[in-house]
Write a protein that holds these residues in place. Structure first.
Motif, PDB file in Angstrom:
ATOM      1  N   MET A 193      -5.522   4.662 -11.706  1.00  0.00           N
ATOM      2  CA  MET A 193      -5.709   3.749 -11.506  1.00  0.00           C
ATOM      3  C   MET A 193      -5.839   2.762 -12.937  1.00  0.00           C
ATOM      4  O   MET A 193      -5.465   2.027 -13.682  1.00  0.00           O
ATOM      5  N   LYS A 194      -6.839   3.579 -13.984  1.00  0.00           N
ATOM      6  CA  LYS A 194      -6.674   3.292 -15.145  1.00  0.00           C
ATOM      7  C   LYS A 194      -4.590   3.133 -16.223  1.00  0.00           C
ATOM      8  O   LYS A 194      -4.553   1.866 -16.681  1.00  0.00           O
ATOM      9  N   THR A 195      -4.534   4.512 -15.997  1.00  0.00           N
ATOM     10  CA  THR A 195      -3.063   4.327 -16.236  1.00  0.00           C
ATOM     11  C   THR A 195      -2.377   3.184 -15.381  1.00  0.00           C
ATOM     12  O   THR A 195      -1.569   2.397 -16.047  1.00  0.00           O
ATOM     13  N   LEU A 196      -2.011   3.093 -14.361  1.00  0.00           N
ATOM     14  CA  LEU A 196      -1.619   2.376 -13.725  1.00  0.00           C
ATOM     15  C   LEU A 196      -1.696   0.976 -14.179  1.00  0.00           C
ATOM     16  O   LEU A 196      -1.277   0.103 -14.017  1.00  0.00           O
ATOM     17  N   ASP A 210       0.728  -1.213  -0.130  1.00  0.00           N
ATOM     18  CA  ASP A 210       0.870  -0.016   0.125  1.00  0.00           C
ATOM     19  C   ASP A 210       0.741   1.672   0.325  1.00  0.00           C
ATOM     20  O   ASP A 210       0.404   1.808  -0.894  1.00  0.00           O
ATOM     21  N   VAL A 211       1.824   1.043   0.620  1.00  0.00           N
ATOM     22  CA  VAL A 211       2.886   2.472   0.891  1.00  0.00           C
ATOM     23  C   VAL A 211       3.099   2.408  -0.906  1.00  0.00           C
ATOM     24  O   VAL A 211       3.501   3.829  -1.335  1.00  0.00           O
ATOM     25  N   ILE A 219       0.877   7.263  -6.046  1.00  0.00           N
ATOM     26  CA  ILE A 219      -0.064   9.378  -5.993  1.00  0.00           C
ATOM     27  C   ILE A 219       0.530  10.037  -5.990  1.00  0.00           C
ATOM     28  O   ILE A 219       0.181  11.207  -6.362  1.00  0.00           O
ATOM     29  N   ALA A 220       0.918  10.197  -5.018  1.00  0.00           N
ATOM     30  CA  ALA A 220       1.461  11.645  -4.046  1.00  0.00           C
ATOM     31  C   ALA A 220       2.479  12.143  -5.885  1.00  0.00           C
ATOM     32  O   ALA A 220       2.224  13.016  -5.794  1.00  0.00           O
ATOM     33  N   LYS A 221       3.253  11.436  -6.233  1.00  0.00           N
ATOM     34  CA  LYS A 221       4.200  11.677  -7.044  1.00  0.00           C
ATOM     35  C   LYS A 221       3.364  11.980  -8.131  1.00  0.00           C
ATOM     36  O   LYS A 221       3.960  12.752  -8.998  1.00  0.00           O
TER      37      LYS A 221
END
Length: 287
Positions: free
Chosen positions: A250-253, A76-77, A83-85
């Protein structure tokens, strides 16, 4: 009489000003959720602040935990850091307990929860879930000297659970003859199992399998229990901008096979590089 009329007029005008001020302030600086039970920050406000606050576990190895150097690690980390990036902001990780995850969103202590948060109808009434990134069922771990291989073997015995988890819900609703011993934190629950205060411990199967591998003397006798459920990020109810951003992210990931890489970086050392296990656990959102 004229004086009284003037005073009445002044009071009426003041009341009108307060009413208008109240109407103009119905959406505060941090946004309001649909139910009015709390507040949240929009994506633009998060970017303007230069920081995002994400809730994770600090004691649930290998998904969210603090290592010997005091640094947050885990599946999770790794996701939170990405996400932050991609938002272009600083990441602040906030430790949460299972039972406090909803409250942390409702009171705006965090913007997102990434703490093995299983999607349930009850929780969906209180928070908004993004697409799933992992699937999980329940598992039961017990001492090698008395391995629990079937739920019926728990009747009349003491099962350790963590408050606010799907394990607590499952056994409360389905197994009235099992005595539940409840703890706030995972470290406390595992210590209770090791000290013999309970006959077994139940939580996500992914976690008990990892724990048993690193703690000789214990076996996961039940590796799949109940339904297979989704694990997903959660935001405050009504925070549409952040929810929609997460869906796009999340689609991109998913197109990058990011969560497969996350598994390789954080979980493979625990579960092995077996592609069949990885495929059963990892979910890549395609939109």
């Amino acid at each position: 009489m004229k004086i009284l009329k003037k005073i009445s007029a002044v009071l009426a005008a003041a009341a009108m000003v307060l009413t208008l001020a109240g109407c103009g302030n119905s959406e505060n600086a941090s946004g309001s959720n649909a139910s009015g039970s709390g507040s949240f920050r929009t994506v633009d406000q998060i970017k303007e602040s230069g920081e995002i606050k994400i809730g994770v576990f600090s004691d649930k190895n290998p998904f969210g935990y603090v290592d010997n150097e005091g640094k947050y690690r885990g599946y999770d980390v790794y996701f939170a850091e990405r996400i932050a990036k991609d938002l272009g902001v600083k990441l602040t990780l906030m430790p949460v307990e299972a039972a406090s995850r909803v409250e942390f969103l409702e009171t705006a202590k965090v913007d997102i929860i990434l703490a093995n948060f299983t999607v349930t109808p009850e929780r969906s009434e209180k928070v908004d879930f993004a697409p799933a990134y992992m699937k999980v069922a329940l598992g039961v771990v017990s001492p090698d000297s008395a391995v629990i291989k079937d739920v019926s073997e728990l009747n009349g015995k003491t099962l350790i659970v963590v408050k606010g988890t799907t394990a607590e819900t499952y056994f409360t609703e389905n197994c009235p003859d099992v005595k539940l011993q409840k703890y706030d934190e995972y470290n406390e629950a595992y210590s209770a199992l090791q000290d013999g205060r309970g006959d077994a411990f139940s939580t996500d199967n992914t976690e008990v399998l990892a724990w048993a591998k690193s703690n000789p003397g214990f076996t996961v006798g039940i590796d799949t229990l109940g339904s297979t459920d989704d694990i997903a990020p959660a935001v405050t109810k009504g925070n549409a901008t952040l929810l929609n951003w997460l869906k796009d992210e999340m689609k991109t990931l998913g197109g990058e096979q990011f969560f497969h890489k996350d598994y390789d970086e954080t979980l493979a050392a625990v579960y092995g590089a077996d592609d069949s296990y990885k495929e059963n656990l990892v979910v890549e959102y395609a939109g």
